[in-house]
Design an enzyme around this catalytic site. Structure first.
Site, PDB file in Angstrom:
ATOM      1  N   HIS A  36       1.053  -1.557   0.306  1.00 45.87           N
ATOM      2  CA  HIS A  36      -0.072   0.046  -0.380  1.00 45.87           C
ATOM      3  C   HIS A  36       0.429   1.080  -0.014  1.00 45.87           C
ATOM      4  CE1 HIS A  36       0.466   0.683   4.215  1.00 45.87           C
ATOM      5  NE2 HIS A  36       0.342  -0.566   4.450  1.00 45.87           N
ATOM      6  N   HIS A 323      -3.271   6.882   7.028  1.00 46.11           N
ATOM      7  CA  HIS A 323      -2.148   7.349   8.120  1.00 46.11           C
ATOM      8  C   HIS A 323      -3.169   8.499   9.442  1.00 46.11           C
ATOM      9  CE1 HIS A 323       0.272   7.215   4.072  1.00 46.11           C
ATOM     10  NE2 HIS A 323       0.322   6.423   5.291  1.00 46.11           N
ATOM     11  N   HIS A 769     -23.621  -7.810  47.272  1.00 42.94           N
ATOM     12  CA  HIS A 769     -22.032  -8.456  47.170  1.00 42.94           C
ATOM     13  C   HIS A 769     -21.527  -9.322  45.982  1.00 42.94           C
ATOM     14  CE1 HIS A 769     -25.091 -11.143  49.222  1.00 42.94           C
ATOM     15  NE2 HIS A 769     -24.805 -12.122  48.380  1.00 42.94           N
TER      16      HIS A 769
END
Ligand code: PEP
Ligand code: MG
Length: 857
Positions: A36, A323, A769
């Site tokens: 690329h 980018h 709890h």
């Protein structure tokens, strides 16, 4: 136009040879993301100075590309493992073929940047407060985490103002020449910006864009647009941008689609050069806190935004490797990508939730309350850990354990010290040497080193000399390609060959040493002969500087990185030459395990939890201390929180970690129980496998014993609307006070218990709890509400006082049940209930409960 013809003809047969004299080079694409824009720009940069005609063929697709055109190469859609051929023809084809062969073997494989795996939306489930609720939200993929609020701003598309003609002839203007001149100026601008680039990332981005700016595909398409449609330069540039982008998007390959951004950025800059900034119509100026929504966004557009107003990014079509995303990550701007179904945007205030992967645009009371609680949780946590920044980090045994920061650029120094770094444990100087045409001068280097030493205000700054070679080549040094670069000439092994370069760096470092507490560190030392040579050079340069009347610190400490087993077993000898050591686990592990640190196929062996590796660390730390040498750690292991208890117990003097994690590591280190850490280390060292070590680390609790109940766990008279908010508030408080790092997991554990039976008691009390190892310290917490809330769906009495019992799963079940049983008994008594309902002093209430329930542990 090269791109169009290659993409639309879709021919699968390659016509070899194009030239009778041509030479061919066969290779398989080694890049996980294919060729690329970034790798293509690295190829373009390499081929730029070769004289031959170079063509790249992709056997899989049958496409071919000019290896001087990034766009052409990107369009050839070369993917991982594609079989490719390079044709070289011209007067120097033999030499160029050799150069290309070395380039493909040595540089191409490391020409891409690894990108962190995204958190996918499918992994996310709405938390209880937001579940089953009607509110407008969109799921996306988190690529930069965080929480942001701002007005939605839609980013526009490329265009010019109506005053600029798009068609027709303009008397006396040569439109083709105009574009050509503009492109040349643009390429020169990129050259100039590259000279001033500060980081490797910025350099890589600028190089990729410069490659597009000098790509022959652009002027070729512009000419064609002018000829076919009678466009002016402006019209042709806009049309070219659209055409090439469409071609790239039409491939359906997300990596290629992202490259359309580089084309847009270059066309945008070109228009600015030719017609001025004001003629371009894309950018909406940010005037208030904003979340920018764009289909795509170029890196240049991101860099051009006012970052004081840019709070978040929503990119509907960007992939995770664009980018722009890489830049957003480095700026810490929360970002979602691939947001589905967002459609047209109106300028409303929205929240970008970079934890859940949500963009929230519709609000109601509950959603508002949820996010108010989320902000408050983050603010309180940050305030607590920021408060630790000024405290010295001393381990329980009284030994000082420093948390320092690792830097790649001088610019990060200030942030590191603001975050509480005790010093700089590693400043990698390679960045200063990369992305340039020649090595930096002594003065340029001096400037960079001085910036960090001055920002440190007397704190230690360890600056490592150039670690180049191996996987980090420097083009201008023209290093010879090697079969096994990691085992070849890298770091100190190059200094003899590049002596002037090394001496220049030493001079710059020695000069900066008189500005503060600078220490020099040498990478990849293996033998005492190397150590002796380095010391001699330093002594000589110090002597020369003093003869020249240039000030230096009289005694600059010099240390060695311990990155090879050879060094680890030579501590005694090395101690004669070095004042301190720092362990580089990234390399030490690769050489210890004979496993390339960058090779994914052997990644399972590159495991820091290997007991043998832990034993090596322990042995070398002991050895350094035996020879009275300070020893730190600056490899990635130092910043991985799960290893911190082991590293503290091993007796390290310092860890150097990325700036962003300094506060969290400080927080965790100050809460470590040294006895528990030592016991954990003893067990880990006795393990036989990395898996055993991992299980140990997961189950271990090495936090300093904290009281089960402290005044901070008594929250009196708060306003919350319902049980869901109450449980969230309790878990958020656990998180703020370092009793869990997974508040939502604790919340789920509490809800599981609630789904079995209600924890409400008579008299307006409830005891939610759970037992969960998401809790790091057994905790009892009291939360008293201003207004009672209903706890069950029936008409039973609403609850005003809530007592949380959050216990660790791996602790004895009795602890949990004992406290629970005592509490239940006490709640039968009117006086007990009365006290909990009326006492307004948290300290007194805390003391009362500790005494009454006998909570001494
Ligand atoms: C290391 O090897 O651990 C180290 C810090 O050096 P680098 O990662 O720069 O090789
Ligand atoms: Mg190293």
């Amino acid at each position: 136009m090269v791109i169009s013809s290659r993409l639309v003809t879709d021919t699968l047969s390659i016509q070899f040879p194009l030239s009778v004299m041509a030479l061919f080079l066969h290779f398989t694409c080694p890049l996980k993301n294919g060729i690329h824009a970034r790798p293509a720009s690295v190829i373009e940069e390499f081929t730029h100075n070769l004289t031959s005609t170079i063509t790249l063929y992709n056997n899989r697709t049958g496409t071919q590309a000019n290896a001087r055109s990034v766009l052409d190469m990107v369009a050839a859609d070369v993917r991982f493992a594609d079989a490719c051929v390079i044709e070289v023809s011209g007067a120097d084809e033999v030499g160029d073929k050799d150069r290309l062969q070395q380039f493909i073997g040595n540089e191409l494989p490391s020409s891409d940047e690894s990108v962190a795996a995204p958190i996918t939306a499918q992994d996310q489930v709405l938390p209880r407060m937001l579940r089953n609720l009607e509110f407008t939200h969109f799921w996306g993929t988190v690529v930069v985490p965080g929480l942001a609020r701002g007005k939605l701003v839609q980013w526009g598309v490329l265009g010019v103002s109506p005053t600029i003609p798009l068609h027709g002839e303009r008397p006396g203007i040569d439109e083709v020449a105009l574009v050509q001149t503009g492109l040349e100026r643009l390429a020169a601008e990129y050259d100039d910006r590259l000279k001033h680039s500060h980081t490797a990332l910025e350099t890589a981005l600028l190089k990729a864009q410069r490659a597009v700016a000098r790509d022959p595909a652009i002027p070729s398409r512009v000419r064609q647009e002018m000829k076919t449609h009678g466009y002016t330069a402006a019209g042709a540039i806009c049309a070219t941008e659209q055409f090439i982008s469409q071609q790239l998007l039409a491939t359906g390959n997300p990596l290629l689609a992202e490259r359309a951004l580089d084309v847009r950025d270059v066309c945008l800059s070109l228009l600015k050069i030719l017609y001025g900034e004001s003629a371009i119509t894309t950018a909406a100026a940010l005037t208030e806190d904003s979340l920018v929504v764009a289909e795509t966004l170029t890196p240049g557009q991101l860099l051009g935004m006012d970052r004081s107003y840019l709070k978040g990014l929503i990119l509907t079509h960007a992939g995770t490797t664009s980018h722009t995303v890489i830049l957003a990550r480095s700026f810490g701007i929360p970002t979602l990508v691939q947001v589905k179904g967002i459609g047209a945007i109106s300028p409303v205030t929205a929240i970008l939730d970079g934890e859940l992967g949500l963009l929230v645009t519709g609000f109601n009371d509950t959603v508002n309350r949820y996010y108010a609680m989320e902000w408050s949780r983050r603010e309180q946590y940050n305030a607590r850990i920021a408060g630790l920044a000024t405290k010295p980090c001393t381990s329980a045994g009284g030994r000082v354990f420093e948390i320092a920061a690792t830097l790649g650029t001088a610019a990060e120094g200030t942030a590191a010290f603001d975050g509480g770094a005790a010093g700089i444990g590693l400043f990698r100087t390679e960045m200063i040497f990369m992305g340039r045409a020649a090595a930096p001068t002594e003065d340029e280097q001096y400037e960079e080193y001085s910036k960090v030493v001055t920002a440190a205000q007397g704190k230690p700054v360890i600056i490592r000399t150039l670690d180049i070679g191996g996987d980090k080549p420097l083009e201008y040094l023209q290093l010879l390609a090697e079969e096994n670069p990691f085992l070849g000439c890298r770091a100190i092994r190059l200094y003899g060959k590049l002596e002037m370069l090394f001496r220049t760096q030493i001079r710059a470092l020695l000069r900066a040493s008189c500005l503060g507490n600078l220490k020099i560190m040498i990478p990849m030392v293996c033998t005492t002969a190397e150590a002796q040579w380095v010391r001699q050079i330093i002594t000589e340069e110090q002597g020369k500087l003093s003869a020249e009347g240039i000030a230096t610190h009289p005694c600059v400490p010099v240390g060695a990185m311990i990155e090879t087993p050879a060094a680890a077993f030579a501590i005694k000898g090395l101690s004669k030459y070095f004042d301190f050591f720092s362990i580089g686990t990234n390399d030490l592990l690769q050489y210890f395990m004979a496993t390339d640190r960058a090779n994914a196929s052997v990644a399972h062996l590159y495991n820091l939890s290997e007991p043998g590796f832990l034993r090596l660390l322990q042995q070398l730390i002991n050895e350094a201390h035996k020879h009275q040498r300070w020893i730190g750690m600056c490899g990635e292991m130092a910043g991985q929180i799960q290893y911190l208890p082991l590293l503290m117990a091993m007796g390290l003097d310092e860890v150097s970690v990325p700036c962003s994690v300094v506060p969290q590591i400080r927080d965790r280190a100050s809460a470590c129980d040294m006895q528990a850490c030592e016991a954990l280390l003893a067990s880990a060292l006795a393990c036989d496998s990395a898996n055993e070590v991992c299980s140990l680390l997961q189950a271990a609790n090495t936090q300093l014993p904290q009281p089960i109940l402290a005044p901070a766990q008594v929250i009196l008279d708060v306003s919350l609307s319902n049980k869901t908010e109450v449980l969230k508030q309790l878990c958020d408080t656990l998180f703020i006070h370092g009793r869990t790092v997974q508040p939502r997991a604790v919340e789920e554990a509490l809800w599981q218990r609630e789904s079995t039976y209600s924890t409400a008691f008579a008299g307006g009390f409830a005891i939610p709890h759970c037992k969960s190892d998401a809790v790091t310290t057994n905790t009892l917490m009291v939360l008293r509400l201003k207004e009672p809330v209903s706890w069950t769906s029936d008409a039973s009495e609403p609850v005003r006082v809530v007592i949380l019992l959050a216990m660790r799963e791996s602790d004895s079940a009795h602890a949990h049940m004992k406290v629970f049983a005592k509490l239940a008994r006490k709640l039968m008594h009117d006086e007990f209930r009365e006290y909990l309902t009326t006492e307004s002093n948290p300290n007194l209430l805390c003391d009362f409960l500790r005494e009454t329930l006998d909570l001494t542990a």
